[in-house]
Design a protein around this motif. Sequence first.
Motif, PDB file in Angstrom:
ATOM      1  N   MET A   1       0.761  -1.230  -0.016  1.00 21.47           N
ATOM      2  CA  MET A   1      -0.080  -0.095   0.079  1.00 21.47           C
ATOM      3  C   MET A   1       0.858   1.223   0.024  1.00 21.47           C
ATOM      4  O   MET A   1       1.816   1.416   0.853  1.00 21.47           O
ATOM      5  N   SER A   2       0.641   2.100  -1.067  1.00 21.09           N
ATOM      6  CA  SER A   2       1.475   3.294  -1.136  1.00 21.09           C
ATOM      7  C   SER A   2       1.180   4.532   0.028  1.00 21.09           C
ATOM      8  O   SER A   2      -0.204   4.287   0.465  1.00 21.09           O
ATOM      9  N   GLU A   3       2.052   5.390   0.422  1.00 22.59           N
ATOM     10  CA  GLU A   3       1.636   6.271   1.468  1.00 22.59           C
ATOM     11  C   GLU A   3       0.429   7.085   0.928  1.00 22.59           C
ATOM     12  O   GLU A   3      -0.399   7.366   1.866  1.00 22.59           O
ATOM     13  N   GLY A   4       0.105   7.060  -0.308  1.00 18.93           N
ATOM     14  CA  GLY A   4      -1.011   8.019  -0.953  1.00 18.93           C
ATOM     15  C   GLY A   4      -2.435   7.254  -0.695  1.00 18.93           C
ATOM     16  O   GLY A   4      -3.548   7.837  -0.381  1.00 18.93           O
ATOM     17  N   SER A   5      -2.271   5.972  -0.770  1.00 21.65           N
ATOM     18  CA  SER A   5      -3.367   5.306  -0.501  1.00 21.65           C
ATOM     19  C   SER A   5      -3.638   4.528   0.990  1.00 21.65           C
ATOM     20  O   SER A   5      -4.739   4.362   1.254  1.00 21.65           O
ATOM     21  N   LYS A   6      -2.762   4.865   2.008  1.00 23.56           N
ATOM     22  CA  LYS A   6      -2.642   4.505   3.283  1.00 23.56           C
ATOM     23  C   LYS A   6      -3.870   5.210   3.902  1.00 23.56           C
ATOM     24  O   LYS A   6      -3.946   6.395   3.963  1.00 23.56           O
ATOM     25  N   PRO A   7      -5.006   4.577   4.504  1.00 25.35           N
ATOM     26  CA  PRO A   7      -5.683   5.330   5.312  1.00 25.35           C
ATOM     27  C   PRO A   7      -5.353   6.384   6.312  1.00 25.35           C
ATOM     28  O   PRO A   7      -4.264   6.541   6.576  1.00 25.35           O
ATOM     29  N   ARG A   8      -5.846   7.596   5.989  1.00 24.45           N
ATOM     30  CA  ARG A   8      -5.572   8.941   6.788  1.00 24.45           C
ATOM     31  C   ARG A   8      -5.360   8.604   8.288  1.00 24.45           C
ATOM     32  O   ARG A   8      -4.222   9.243   8.798  1.00 24.45           O
ATOM     33  N   LEU A   9      -6.298   7.812   8.866  1.00 27.66           N
ATOM     34  CA  LEU A   9      -5.972   7.637  10.405  1.00 27.66           C
ATOM     35  C   LEU A   9      -4.800   6.832  10.608  1.00 27.66           C
ATOM     36  O   LEU A   9      -4.087   7.010  11.595  1.00 27.66           O
ATOM     37  N   LEU A  10      -4.570   5.765   9.892  1.00 32.48           N
ATOM     38  CA  LEU A  10      -3.012   5.107   9.914  1.00 32.48           C
ATOM     39  C   LEU A  10      -1.974   6.035   9.762  1.00 32.48           C
ATOM     40  O   LEU A  10      -0.974   5.958  10.521  1.00 32.48           O
ATOM     41  N   ARG A  11      -1.978   6.882   9.084  1.00 31.24           N
ATOM     42  CA  ARG A  11      -1.039   7.921   8.867  1.00 31.24           C
ATOM     43  C   ARG A  11      -0.865   8.823  10.116  1.00 31.24           C
ATOM     44  O   ARG A  11       0.290   9.031  10.475  1.00 31.24           O
ATOM     45  N   ALA A  12      -1.930   9.235  10.732  1.00 34.39           N
ATOM     46  CA  ALA A  12      -1.938  10.141  11.611  1.00 34.39           C
ATOM     47  C   ALA A  12      -1.402   9.197  12.849  1.00 34.39           C
ATOM     48  O   ALA A  12      -0.491   9.983  13.678  1.00 34.39           O
ATOM     49  N   LEU A  13      -1.796   8.011  13.004  1.00 34.33           N
ATOM     50  CA  LEU A  13      -1.150   6.958  14.179  1.00 34.33           C
ATOM     51  C   LEU A  13      -0.096   6.732  13.980  1.00 34.33           C
ATOM     52  O   LEU A  13       0.895   6.479  14.925  1.00 34.33           O
ATOM     53  N   ALA A  14       0.858   6.982  12.774  1.00 35.80           N
ATOM     54  CA  ALA A  14       2.175   6.695  12.472  1.00 35.80           C
ATOM     55  C   ALA A  14       3.130   7.918  12.643  1.00 35.80           C
ATOM     56  O   ALA A  14       4.309   8.006  12.697  1.00 35.80           O
ATOM     57  N   GLY A  15       2.139   8.958  13.231  1.00 35.61           N
ATOM     58  CA  GLY A  15       3.083  10.257  13.728  1.00 35.61           C
ATOM     59  C   GLY A  15       3.139  11.116  12.521  1.00 35.61           C
ATOM     60  O   GLY A  15       3.780  12.206  12.670  1.00 35.61           O
ATOM     61  N   GLU A  16       2.295  10.844  11.288  1.00 36.51           N
ATOM     62  CA  GLU A  16       2.294  11.978  10.294  1.00 36.51           C
ATOM     63  C   GLU A  16       1.508  13.221  10.760  1.00 36.51           C
ATOM     64  O   GLU A  16       0.562  13.190  11.369  1.00 36.51           O
ATOM     65  N   THR A  17       1.863  14.450  10.424  1.00 39.86           N
ATOM     66  CA  THR A  17       1.262  15.835  10.279  1.00 39.86           C
ATOM     67  C   THR A  17       0.639  15.776   8.999  1.00 39.86           C
ATOM     68  O   THR A  17       1.427  15.843   8.140  1.00 39.86           O
ATOM     69  N   LEU A  18      -0.863  15.861   8.902  1.00 40.07           N
ATOM     70  CA  LEU A  18      -1.437  15.763   7.844  1.00 40.07           C
ATOM     71  C   LEU A  18      -2.035  17.254   7.263  1.00 40.07           C
ATOM     72  O   LEU A  18      -2.191  18.176   8.210  1.00 40.07           O
ATOM     73  N   ASP A  19      -2.326  17.587   6.037  1.00 42.45           N
ATOM     74  CA  ASP A  19      -3.097  18.741   5.673  1.00 42.45           C
ATOM     75  C   ASP A  19      -4.468  18.931   6.292  1.00 42.45           C
ATOM     76  O   ASP A  19      -4.764  20.297   6.781  1.00 42.45           O
ATOM     77  N   ARG A  20      -5.009  17.735   6.703  1.00 40.68           N
ATOM     78  CA  ARG A  20      -6.239  18.002   7.543  1.00 40.68           C
ATOM     79  C   ARG A  20      -6.368  16.781   8.372  1.00 40.68           C
ATOM     80  O   ARG A  20      -5.994  15.592   8.141  1.00 40.68           O
ATOM     81  N   PRO A  21      -7.077  16.840   9.602  1.00 43.30           N
ATOM     82  CA  PRO A  21      -6.836  15.721  10.428  1.00 43.30           C
ATOM     83  C   PRO A  21      -7.824  14.662   9.895  1.00 43.30           C
ATOM     84  O   PRO A  21      -8.986  14.948   9.414  1.00 43.30           O
ATOM     85  N   PRO A  22      -7.483  13.647  10.082  1.00 49.50           N
ATOM     86  CA  PRO A  22      -8.683  12.268   9.942  1.00 49.50           C
ATOM     87  C   PRO A  22      -9.774  12.383  10.824  1.00 49.50           C
ATOM     88  O   PRO A  22      -9.579  13.136  12.140  1.00 49.50           O
ATOM     89  N   VAL A  23     -11.050  12.125  10.545  1.00 44.99           N
ATOM     90  CA  VAL A  23     -12.141  12.489  11.290  1.00 44.99           C
ATOM     91  C   VAL A  23     -13.055  10.966  11.382  1.00 44.99           C
ATOM     92  O   VAL A  23     -13.175  10.443  10.325  1.00 44.99           O
ATOM     93  N   TRP A  24     -13.263  10.742  12.237  1.00 48.72           N
ATOM     94  CA  TRP A  24     -14.528   9.767  12.898  1.00 48.72           C
ATOM     95  C   TRP A  24     -15.128  10.240  14.238  1.00 48.72           C
ATOM     96  O   TRP A  24     -14.411  10.934  14.959  1.00 48.72           O
ATOM     97  N   PHE A  25     -16.326   9.524  14.560  1.00 47.61           N
ATOM     98  CA  PHE A  25     -16.905   9.987  15.632  1.00 47.61           C
ATOM     99  C   PHE A  25     -17.166   8.622  16.638  1.00 47.61           C
ATOM    100  O   PHE A  25     -17.769   7.548  15.984  1.00 47.61           O
ATOM    101  N   MET A  26     -17.034   8.648  17.791  1.00 48.90           N
ATOM    102  CA  MET A  26     -17.303   7.719  18.595  1.00 48.90           C
ATOM    103  C   MET A  26     -19.050   7.410  18.603  1.00 48.90           C
ATOM    104  O   MET A  26     -19.682   8.620  18.611  1.00 48.90           O
ATOM    105  N   ARG A  27     -19.363   6.311  18.473  1.00 44.52           N
ATOM    106  CA  ARG A  27     -20.800   5.841  18.475  1.00 44.52           C
ATOM    107  C   ARG A  27     -21.366   6.562  17.387  1.00 44.52           C
ATOM    108  O   ARG A  27     -22.595   6.861  17.153  1.00 44.52           O
ATOM    109  N   GLN A  28     -20.594   6.558  16.339  1.00 43.37           N
ATOM    110  CA  GLN A  28     -21.014   7.074  14.937  1.00 43.37           C
ATOM    111  C   GLN A  28     -21.954   5.982  14.223  1.00 43.37           C
ATOM    112  O   GLN A  28     -22.847   6.152  13.499  1.00 43.37           O
ATOM    113  N   ALA A  29     -21.675   4.762  14.786  1.00 40.99           N
ATOM    114  CA  ALA A  29     -22.864   3.489  14.139  1.00 40.99           C
ATOM    115  C   ALA A  29     -23.762   3.334  15.233  1.00 40.99           C
ATOM    116  O   ALA A  29     -23.732   2.487  15.908  1.00 40.99           O
TER     117      ALA A  29
END
Length: 343
Positions: A1-29
Motif C-alpha cells: 500500500m502506497s503512502e497516498g492510499s494508506k488510510p489517513r487515520l493510520l498515517r496520523a497514528l504513525a506520527g504524520e502531520t497531515l493537511d487536515r486531520p482524519p475524522v471519525w466519531f465515537m458511537r457514529q454507528a
Amino acid sequence: MSEGSKPRLLRALAGETLDRPPVWFMRQAGRSLPEYRELRTRAKDFIAFCHNPEMAAEATLQPMRRFPLDAAIVFADILLIPRALGQEVWFEAGEGPRLGELPPLESLADQVEASTERLSAIGETLARVRAELEPDRALIGFAGAPWTVATYMIEGRGSDRTGARTYAYEHPEKLDRLLDILVESTARYLVMQAKSGAQVLKLFESWAEGLAEDVFERIVIRPHIAIIEQVRAAGIDTPFIGFPRGAGALVETYAEKVPVQAVALDTQASAALGRKIQAGGKTIQGALDNLLLRAGGPALDARVDALIAQWNDRPYIFNLGHGVLPDTPIEHIERTIRRVTGR
C-alpha cells in the motif's frame, strides 16, 4: 500500500502531520441515524444484534455510506466480554445494561480461553466490513478496558462507580485478580479482532475519573500496559488508541507510561495538555463536546475551527470527547464533517 492510499487515520497514528486531520466519531454507528433505528427493530435484543455479523456489519457501514468519514468502528459493546466469561448480561429498554451476580473469580478464570470463541461473531463482523469498506478508510476494533468493565461486573449496572471504587479499597486482591482475568480475555479478544481485519485497536476506559494517582496507576495504567504487551507478544503490531475518559491531569501520566500510539482526550482537555502529549511523541484524538455537536450553530463552527487550529500542526485525529448523542441532528454531524474535511 502506497503512502497516498494508506488510510489517513493510520498515517496520523504513525506520527504524520497531515493537511487536515482524519475524522471519525465515537458511537457514529448508532442511535442518531434513522436507518440504524429501523435496523435495530429487526433484532430480538441488543446483544443478539451485536452477535449477528450481518446486522452488525450493516450498522458499522451505515454512517460510512452517509458521511465522508475516514474510519469505521465495529458495532459491538464493551459488555460482551463479561457475558463471554459467564456473567449474565442484558439490556433494559430505556435504562441500559444490567448484569447478574459476579461469578466466583476462579470460575471466570476458567472461561478465559472459551470467551474468545464466544466472541467470534465480532470477528466475522470485522471481516465482512473490511471486505466492503474502501481501502483508504480504516477499520477500528475495540474493547472496554478492564477497570471500566469491572465496574459493571461488580455493581451490576451503570452508576457513579462508588461501589466499585469502594470494592477496590476493601478487596484489593480480589479486584486485582478480576482485572488480571479481564486483561487476558481482552488481549485475546483484540488479537482476534486484528486478525479479522481491524487496523486500529481502541481501549475504552470510560470511567477513569475520580481515581487517586496510586489507584489510577494500579487499575488503569497497569492493565492497559499488560493488554498491549500480550497483544504484541502474539505478533500483532496494530496501533492502539487509549481513552482514559475523565482522568484529568492523570492523562499526562497515562500518555507517558502506556505504549499506545494515540491518546483520546475528553471534553475537558485543554489546548496545552494536548500539545504537551503531542510533544511527547503521541498522536492525540478528540475533544469536541457531544452536547455542542447536538446544539449546533456558530458556537459549534467556532469550536471545530479552534480544535483544528490548536492541534493540527502535529499528529491529530478529529473526534468527540464522548459518543454521539441519539438526538443529535444529522445536519450538525454533516456540517461538522464538512468543516473538517472540506467536502
